[in-house]
Design a protein around this motif. Structure first.
Motif, PDB file in Angstrom:
ATOM      1  N   GLU A  18       0.699  -1.228  -0.054  1.00 28.38           N
ATOM      2  CA  GLU A  18       0.448   0.160  -0.179  1.00 28.38           C
ATOM      3  C   GLU A  18       1.237   0.942  -0.319  1.00 28.38           C
ATOM      4  OE1 GLU A  18      -3.748   1.887   2.505  1.00 28.38           O
ATOM      5  OE2 GLU A  18      -2.439  -0.046   2.925  1.00 28.38           O
ATOM      6  N   GLU A  19       1.878   1.417   0.565  1.00 29.37           N
ATOM      7  CA  GLU A  19       2.465   2.900   0.788  1.00 29.37           C
ATOM      8  C   GLU A  19       3.181   2.716  -0.777  1.00 29.37           C
ATOM      9  OE1 GLU A  19       5.169   1.349   4.258  1.00 29.37           O
ATOM     10  OE2 GLU A  19       3.415   2.464   5.877  1.00 29.37           O
TER      11      GLU A  19
ATOM     12  N   GLU B 188       4.940   5.949  -5.887  1.00 28.88           N
ATOM     13  CA  GLU B 188       4.511   5.512  -7.343  1.00 28.88           C
ATOM     14  C   GLU B 188       3.760   6.192  -7.715  1.00 28.88           C
ATOM     15  OE1 GLU B 188       4.779   2.204 -10.709  1.00 28.88           O
ATOM     16  OE2 GLU B 188       4.711   1.332  -8.370  1.00 28.88           O
ATOM     17  N   LEU B 189       2.284   5.651  -7.152  1.00 30.70           N
ATOM     18  CA  LEU B 189       0.992   6.904  -8.194  1.00 30.70           C
ATOM     19  C   LEU B 189       0.952   7.554  -7.884  1.00 30.70           C
ATOM     20  CD1 LEU B 189      -1.399   3.379  -7.869  1.00 30.70           C
ATOM     21  CD2 LEU B 189       0.546   4.021 -10.214  1.00 30.70           C
ATOM     22  N   ARG B 190       1.014   8.411  -6.751  1.00 34.68           N
ATOM     23  CA  ARG B 190       1.325  10.128  -6.378  1.00 34.68           C
ATOM     24  C   ARG B 190       2.190  10.493  -6.920  1.00 34.68           C
ATOM     25  NH1 ARG B 190      -0.284  10.082   0.318  1.00 34.68           N
ATOM     26  NH2 ARG B 190      -2.118   9.908   0.133  1.00 34.68           N
ATOM     27  N   GLN B 191       3.362   9.721  -7.523  1.00 31.93           N
ATOM     28  CA  GLN B 191       4.791  10.515  -8.296  1.00 31.93           C
ATOM     29  C   GLN B 191       4.605  10.486  -9.660  1.00 31.93           C
ATOM     30  OE1 GLN B 191       7.798  11.057  -7.253  1.00 31.93           O
ATOM     31  NE2 GLN B 191       8.305  12.293  -8.776  1.00 31.93           N
TER      32      GLN B 191
ATOM     33  N   TYR C  85      -1.466   4.495 -14.964  1.00 30.93           N
ATOM     34  CA  TYR C  85      -1.634   3.006 -14.825  1.00 30.93           C
ATOM     35  C   TYR C  85      -1.316   2.837 -16.276  1.00 30.93           C
ATOM     36  CZ  TYR C  85      -4.459   1.956 -10.185  1.00 30.93           C
ATOM     37  OH  TYR C  85      -5.609   2.577  -8.982  1.00 30.93           O
ATOM     38  N   GLY C  86      -0.189   3.666 -16.351  1.00 29.44           N
ATOM     39  CA  GLY C  86       0.007   3.762 -17.410  1.00 29.44           C
ATOM     40  C   GLY C  86      -0.954   3.983 -19.156  1.00 29.44           C
TER      41      GLY C  86
END
Length: 177
Positions: free
Chosen positions: A105-106, A111-114, A123-124
């Motif tokens: 989760e972390e 990753e997705l906030r970046q 998601y690409g």
């Protein structure tokens, strides 16, 4: 009328209540592999060594006059494949929230906030039409539960993941205008 049904944006077919939070209902294969834990690799290694080990022990218990070289190679390959599928499934279960997933989760949030801050799709991106992305998501969602019958992985980037993009800092199109 069929085009309207195929282009529906919401796609999550089944909502499962779990003890842990849902990270991704249909994670891409590269994410599942990147998020594997050392315990997943241990399961993979154990099954890889376990198949030929069990065959060798069986041969010691009940000897045959055949050479084991080919059988050991084949059982090693089968063990490697079964180990990979078991490790992949364990990692997928954490994405679904079916087992403890605090670490994933972390990693997912970071990753997705970046990606959201950089303005990239969460998601690409995909050059596939929307209907192909939806079909791929329909086929691969929950497919890790039937690896014994037909191993299938999500290899298509699509927006159907069963999570709210707002938790990563993505604004809705109405708000950003």
């Amino acid at each position: 009328m069929a085009a309207l049904v195929l282009n529906k944006p919401a796609m999550l077919n089944k909502v499962v209540k779990t003890e842990y939070p849902l990270i991704d209902a249909d994670p891409h294969a590269s994410r599942v592999i990147r998020y594997m834990r050392p315990s997943d690799y241990a399961v993979w290694a154990g099954l890889t060594a376990g198949f030929p080990g069990a065959l060798y022990l069986w041969e010691m218990a009940d000897p045959t006059k055949m050479k084991l070289r080919t059988s050991l190679k084949l059982s090693g390959f089968l063990g490697f494949t079964a180990g990979f599928l078991a490790a992949y499934q364990r990692s997928s279960l954490r994405f679904w929230g079916w087992s403890e997933n605090k670490r994933e989760e972390e990693m997912d949030l970071a990753e997705l906030r970046q990606r959201a801050q950089e303005g990239k799709p969460l998601y690409g991106s995909s050059n596939q039409p929307a209907w192909v992305q939806q079909a791929a998501a329909s086929n691969s969602q929950w497919s890790q539960l039937s690896f014994a019958l037909f191993p299938m992985f999500n290899l298509v980037n699509h927006p159907h993941h069963g999570t709210d993009p707002a938790k990563y800092g993505v604004k809705k199109e109405e708000e950003s205008s």
